[in-house]
Each structure stands twice: as structure tokens, then as C-alpha cells.
Write an enzyme that holds these catalytic residues in place. Sequence first.
Site, PDB file in Angstrom:
ATOM      1  CE  LYS A  11      -3.597  -2.611   2.254  1.00 51.57           C
ATOM      2  NZ  LYS A  11      -4.856  -3.025   2.831  1.00 51.57           N
ATOM      3  CD  GLU A  97      -6.952  -0.239   1.008  1.00 53.00           C
ATOM      4  OE1 GLU A  97      -5.603  -0.202   0.391  1.00 53.00           O
ATOM      5  OE2 GLU A  97      -6.991  -1.076   2.246  1.00 53.00           O
ATOM      6  CD  GLU A 167      -7.586  -8.177  -0.990  1.00 54.81           C
ATOM      7  OE1 GLU A 167      -6.522  -8.530   0.052  1.00 54.81           O
ATOM      8  OE2 GLU A 167      -7.726  -7.074  -1.276  1.00 54.81           O
ATOM      9  N   GLY A 173      -7.575  -4.801   6.976  1.00 52.93           N
ATOM     10  CA  GLY A 173      -6.891  -3.879   8.021  1.00 52.93           C
ATOM     11  C   GLY A 173      -7.815  -3.890   9.149  1.00 52.93           C
ATOM     12  CB  SER A 213      -6.984  -9.733   8.702  1.00 51.35           C
ATOM     13  OG  SER A 213      -7.576  -8.284   9.027  1.00 51.35           O
TER      14      SER A 213
HETATM   15  P1  PGA Z   1      -4.733  -6.490   5.415  1.00 50.54           P
HETATM   16  O1  PGA Z   1      -4.859  -6.026   3.721  1.00 50.54           O
HETATM   17  O2  PGA Z   1      -3.941  -7.955   5.218  1.00 50.54           O
HETATM   18  O3  PGA Z   1      -4.024  -5.606   6.065  1.00 50.54           O
HETATM   19  O4  PGA Z   1      -5.863  -6.881   6.009  1.00 50.54           O
HETATM   20  C1  PGA Z   1      -5.242  -6.863   2.888  1.00 50.54           C
HETATM   21  C2  PGA Z   1      -5.154  -5.954   1.424  1.00 50.54           C
HETATM   22  O5  PGA Z   1      -5.653  -5.111   1.503  1.00 50.54           O
HETATM   23  O6  PGA Z   1      -4.936  -6.440   0.562  1.00 50.54           O
END
Ligand code: PGA
Length: 255
Positions: A11, A97, A167, A173, A213
Site C-alpha cells: 500500500k 481501496e 478480499e 486491515g 488480515s
Molecule cells: P490486510 O490487507 O492484510 O492489512 O488486511 C489486505 C489487502 O488489502 O490486500
Amino acid sequence: MRKTIIAGNWKMYKTLSDGQELAVALRRELYKIENIDIVLCPPYTLLTYLADALETSNIFIGAQDTYWLDEGAFTGEISPKMLKDAGCKFVIIGHSERRQYFGETNESVNKKIKAVLKHSLTPIVCVGETLNEKEKNLTFKVLDDHITNGLKDISKEEMLKIVIAYEPVWAIGTGKTATPEQAQEAQKYIRDLLIKMYNKDTADAIRIQYGGSVKPDNIIQLLKQPDVDGALVGGASLSAESFSEIIKKASEVVK
Ligand code: PGA
């Protein structure tokens, strides 16, 4: 046989020196791993440096997004041609996102997939429902929409070059991982959709990652599910310790 694929999505984290340090540490920790495709997706500013530093390693570099044209007057955008030139092999497309904050739609996802394939890069196409959609029991409807419209007019041959990442947005997150059973249910649903759109052989060959996560302590149970072929890891990919632990554990359990 679907080769397990684990990608780290950095990210908007890491300066060049932090990123180089992390990449060097991962290279040292993971050089023996052969049964997993390992991908790092750093910010654009690090791509060329990390692709060079990892060129002779077992770690691939990917980008987090792209535009769909090769070049032009599109201030702020970056093209698949440039990503290829920078040493990328993979491109994440349609991350939640991007959908949530930057106006990504199934239509733009579809254009990006086609553009990336044209340059022989592998798209990692993200799909998944928000918390609100989950609470309204719309998970399968959202998956239908993201898969059928995002992959519109993609041929069977092209489909075989694509990786899907399921996802659930409520798990990204937040520390709330989908249970292995929830991930399996959604990912089986995706594979069944792909059977309907293509055929069983094609659907069986496509790798579907789980993301949201993922941590060293849940990777094994997730990968034990028959339709979970890897992971897209955000937060836990930012430290060499946790990301290499995820990969090493995965390497021991993969099918
Ligand atoms: P995360 O993000 O492992 O921090 O939950 C996963 C992602 O957005 O690909």
C-alpha cells in the site's frame, strides 16, 4: 495443480531505504522456497529498484494499480508498458481501496485487465463485499457483479493468465479475518461462477487468493481450504519477520 501464490501489498508504506531493507531481508529468509510464487507490490517509486535488487531471486515484483493506456496526456497515471519496463510481473487491479476511494469500477477494472494482459503481465483481480453488503446477505450478488462484469469479454486463454483475490472488505486491515469456512464458501462460489463462464478445466486451473488480515497464525488454516490457493497480505507484509513466517508456514502445508 495450482501453485500457491502469496503477494504482499505494501500500500502507501515504505520509503526507498525502508523498502530495500525489507526486500533484502526477505530475499535472505526466503531463498530456499520453491513451491510458492512470492510477489511484492511496493509503491511505484520503489518498483525499478526492487525489481533490480530481486532480479536473480525467487521473488517477483508487482504494482498496486495501473492505467489502461500505454501513454498519453494523463497526468499522474502510469501505464502497463511502464510497469513492464520497470521490471514488474504482476499488477493488482480493482483493490477495494481503489474502488472505495478512487472511483474504480468494474468497467475500469475490465479495461485494466485487458491492458495488463496485452503486456504479458499477470493481473491480480480483487473482488469482495463490504460489511454493509455482507450484513444484507449480498455477498454472492457482489461476487457475481465483480466477476461477471470485471471479467467481461475475457477469453478462456486470457482467463488462464489471471489470478483472483477474494478480499472481503470488512476483513481488510481490521484484524477480523474471514473464517477459513467463510473464505472457502466464497471462493468456491467464485470457482463455480468461472465454471459457468468458461468450463471446469479452466476454472480448476485459476488461482484464487484470500486477502483480509492474513497473519502467520491463520495462514495454515486458510490454505487448507480446497479453493484457497494463496493470500494477498497487507499489514503483515510490512515486516520481514511476519511475511517470511507466512510464506514459510505456507510452504510446509501447500497442496
Ligand atoms: P490486510 O490487507 O492484510 O492489512 O488486511 C489486505 C489487502 O488489502 O490486500
